[in-house]
Design a protein around this motif. Sequence first.
Motif, PDB file in Angstrom:
ATOM      1  N   GLU A 192      35.125  43.544  49.742  1.00  0.00           N
ATOM      2  CA  GLU A 192      34.768  44.523  48.719  1.00  0.00           C
ATOM      3  C   GLU A 192      35.821  44.487  47.605  1.00  0.00           C
ATOM      4  OE1 GLU A 192      32.058  46.292  48.847  1.00  0.00           O
ATOM      5  OE2 GLU A 192      31.398  46.066  50.933  1.00  0.00           O
ATOM      6  N   ALA A 193      35.512  45.116  46.489  1.00  0.00           N
ATOM      7  CA  ALA A 193      36.391  45.056  45.322  1.00  0.00           C
ATOM      8  C   ALA A 193      37.773  45.640  45.593  1.00  0.00           C
ATOM      9  CB  ALA A 193      35.735  45.781  44.143  1.00  0.00           C
ATOM     10  N   ASP A 194      37.837  46.794  46.281  1.00  0.00           N
ATOM     11  CA  ASP A 194      39.135  47.429  46.489  1.00  0.00           C
ATOM     12  C   ASP A 194      40.026  46.594  47.399  1.00  0.00           C
ATOM     13  OD1 ASP A 194      37.435  47.889  48.602  1.00  0.00           O
ATOM     14  OD2 ASP A 194      38.114  49.929  48.979  1.00  0.00           O
ATOM     15  N   VAL A 195      39.439  45.973  48.418  1.00  0.00           N
ATOM     16  CA  VAL A 195      40.219  45.116  49.322  1.00  0.00           C
ATOM     17  C   VAL A 195      40.756  43.910  48.567  1.00  0.00           C
ATOM     18  CG1 VAL A 195      40.107  43.660  51.382  1.00  0.00           C
ATOM     19  CG2 VAL A 195      38.906  45.856  51.335  1.00  0.00           C
ATOM     20  N   LEU A 196      39.947  43.327  47.715  1.00  0.00           N
ATOM     21  CA  LEU A 196      40.349  42.156  46.952  1.00  0.00           C
ATOM     22  C   LEU A 196      41.532  42.483  46.043  1.00  0.00           C
ATOM     23  CD1 LEU A 196      37.941  39.686  45.192  1.00  0.00           C
ATOM     24  CD2 LEU A 196      39.989  40.498  44.054  1.00  0.00           C
ATOM     25  N   ILE A 197      41.430  43.564  45.307  1.00  0.00           N
ATOM     26  CA  ILE A 197      42.486  43.919  44.354  1.00  0.00           C
ATOM     27  C   ILE A 197      43.800  44.220  45.063  1.00  0.00           C
ATOM     28  CG2 ILE A 197      43.229  45.632  42.662  1.00  0.00           C
ATOM     29  CD1 ILE A 197      41.219  43.664  41.592  1.00  0.00           C
ATOM     30  N   VAL A 198      43.731  45.036  46.102  1.00  0.00           N
ATOM     31  CA  VAL A 198      44.955  45.455  46.791  1.00  0.00           C
ATOM     32  C   VAL A 198      45.633  44.277  47.471  1.00  0.00           C
ATOM     33  CG1 VAL A 198      45.865  46.848  48.679  1.00  0.00           C
ATOM     34  CG2 VAL A 198      44.206  47.836  47.102  1.00  0.00           C
ATOM     35  N   SER A 199      44.862  43.426  48.121  1.00  0.00           N
ATOM     36  CA  SER A 199      45.470  42.344  48.893  1.00  0.00           C
ATOM     37  C   SER A 199      45.922  41.175  48.034  1.00  0.00           C
ATOM     38  CB  SER A 199      44.492  41.845  49.960  1.00  0.00           C
ATOM     39  OG  SER A 199      43.304  41.340  49.364  1.00  0.00           O
ATOM     40  N   GLU A 200      45.318  40.961  46.869  1.00  0.00           N
ATOM     41  CA  GLU A 200      45.685  39.832  46.025  1.00  0.00           C
ATOM     42  C   GLU A 200      46.903  40.111  45.148  1.00  0.00           C
ATOM     43  OE1 GLU A 200      44.736  36.778  45.858  1.00  0.00           O
ATOM     44  OE2 GLU A 200      43.049  36.815  47.251  1.00  0.00           O
ATOM     45  N   ARG A 201      47.167  41.382  44.868  1.00  0.00           N
ATOM     46  CA  ARG A 201      48.352  41.709  44.071  1.00  0.00           C
ATOM     47  C   ARG A 201      49.608  41.521  44.923  1.00  0.00           C
ATOM     48  NH1 ARG A 201      48.202  46.922  40.221  1.00  0.00           N
ATOM     49  NH2 ARG A 201      50.339  46.877  41.007  1.00  0.00           N
ATOM     50  N   LYS A 202      50.574  40.759  44.405  1.00  0.00           N
ATOM     51  CA  LYS A 202      51.763  40.458  45.192  1.00  0.00           C
ATOM     52  C   LYS A 202      52.604  41.692  45.508  1.00  0.00           C
ATOM     53  CE  LYS A 202      52.377  35.648  43.727  1.00  0.00           C
ATOM     54  NZ  LYS A 202      51.256  35.541  42.777  1.00  0.00           N
ATOM     55  N   ASP A 203      52.646  42.662  44.605  1.00  0.00           N
ATOM     56  CA  ASP A 203      53.482  43.836  44.865  1.00  0.00           C
ATOM     57  C   ASP A 203      52.893  44.702  45.970  1.00  0.00           C
ATOM     58  OD1 ASP A 203      51.336  44.522  43.279  1.00  0.00           O
ATOM     59  OD2 ASP A 203      52.499  45.673  41.817  1.00  0.00           O
ATOM     60  N   THR A 204      51.590  44.963  45.904  1.00  0.00           N
ATOM     61  CA  THR A 204      50.973  45.793  46.945  1.00  0.00           C
ATOM     62  C   THR A 204      50.880  45.037  48.271  1.00  0.00           C
ATOM     63  OG1 THR A 204      48.789  45.121  46.142  1.00  0.00           O
ATOM     64  CG2 THR A 204      49.646  47.237  45.359  1.00  0.00           C
ATOM     65  N   ALA A 205      50.678  43.725  48.215  1.00  0.00           N
ATOM     66  CA  ALA A 205      50.633  42.941  49.448  1.00  0.00           C
ATOM     67  C   ALA A 205      51.962  43.020  50.188  1.00  0.00           C
ATOM     68  CB  ALA A 205      50.284  41.492  49.132  1.00  0.00           C
ATOM     69  N   SER A 206      53.069  43.015  49.441  1.00  0.00           N
ATOM     70  CA  SER A 206      54.390  43.137  50.068  1.00  0.00           C
ATOM     71  C   SER A 206      54.564  44.503  50.717  1.00  0.00           C
ATOM     72  CB  SER A 206      55.494  42.908  49.027  1.00  0.00           C
ATOM     73  OG  SER A 206      55.511  41.562  48.594  1.00  0.00           O
ATOM     74  N   LEU A 207      54.069  45.541  50.044  1.00  0.00           N
ATOM     75  CA  LEU A 207      54.163  46.887  50.614  1.00  0.00           C
ATOM     76  C   LEU A 207      53.366  46.990  51.906  1.00  0.00           C
ATOM     77  CD1 LEU A 207      53.808  49.057  47.377  1.00  0.00           C
ATOM     78  CD2 LEU A 207      55.895  48.670  48.703  1.00  0.00           C
ATOM     79  N   ILE A 208      52.173  46.411  51.922  1.00  0.00           N
ATOM     80  CA  ILE A 208      51.341  46.437  53.125  1.00  0.00           C
ATOM     81  C   ILE A 208      52.036  45.694  54.267  1.00  0.00           C
ATOM     82  CG2 ILE A 208      49.165  45.647  54.127  1.00  0.00           C
ATOM     83  CD1 ILE A 208      47.905  46.094  51.354  1.00  0.00           C
TER      84      ILE A 208
END
Length: 224
Positions: A116-132
Amino acid sequence: MTDDLPSARQFRQQITLFRGHSAAVVYGFAPAGQFTQIWYDQWRSSVISSYGYALEELGLHPYFVDAAAFARQALDGSLPKVICAFNLNAGITPIHHWSMVPSVASWCGIKPFPSEADVLIVSERKDTASLIARECGLAVPKNFQKDELLSLNPLTPVMIKPRDLGGSVGLKRSTAGELAADKAIQPTDVLQEFVRGFDLTIPVVWQPEVARENCTAGISGISA
């Protein structure tokens, strides 16, 4: 295999229900883009066509369509009936452009793949991916704000990464001193400590027939 998990036979039976239907394979067509779209990488014909071959093996009809045409047809009702849409509109920045296909698909009641769109955006951004990753207990490189670089030894190796680019595009090793004086650094750039050692990418895919993830062959590299 436990009783509550589908057997291979049941899984095959579910696949047969899709036979005769159509699925959209939505790709990015660069010449049709607008000036706000910057293409840094795109899936080529070999990748796009492989989705068509896979769908045909499952008994479905692939409908190849570029992202802009997919959005227009889905919203005005002229899109052929499809049971899902595969989003191959990748390699484009800003990152929110990636979400156009899954957003339109969901709005029109079409299941988007792979996410889905929200999963794609959050996981592809390097800053948020690092936080996760950090919240999951994984060790991640330390992040720096640009003004924090002044407190480091000028020769300290630091990595600079564009937040929204994939495939290691724009990735650069520099020093704290060079980056502190670099006026071209953007607010969205990610500055992280350099970690020496091996780099290993391990794809994790979901296996519905056994209801668990499976790790495929890793791709390694060296951070010197």
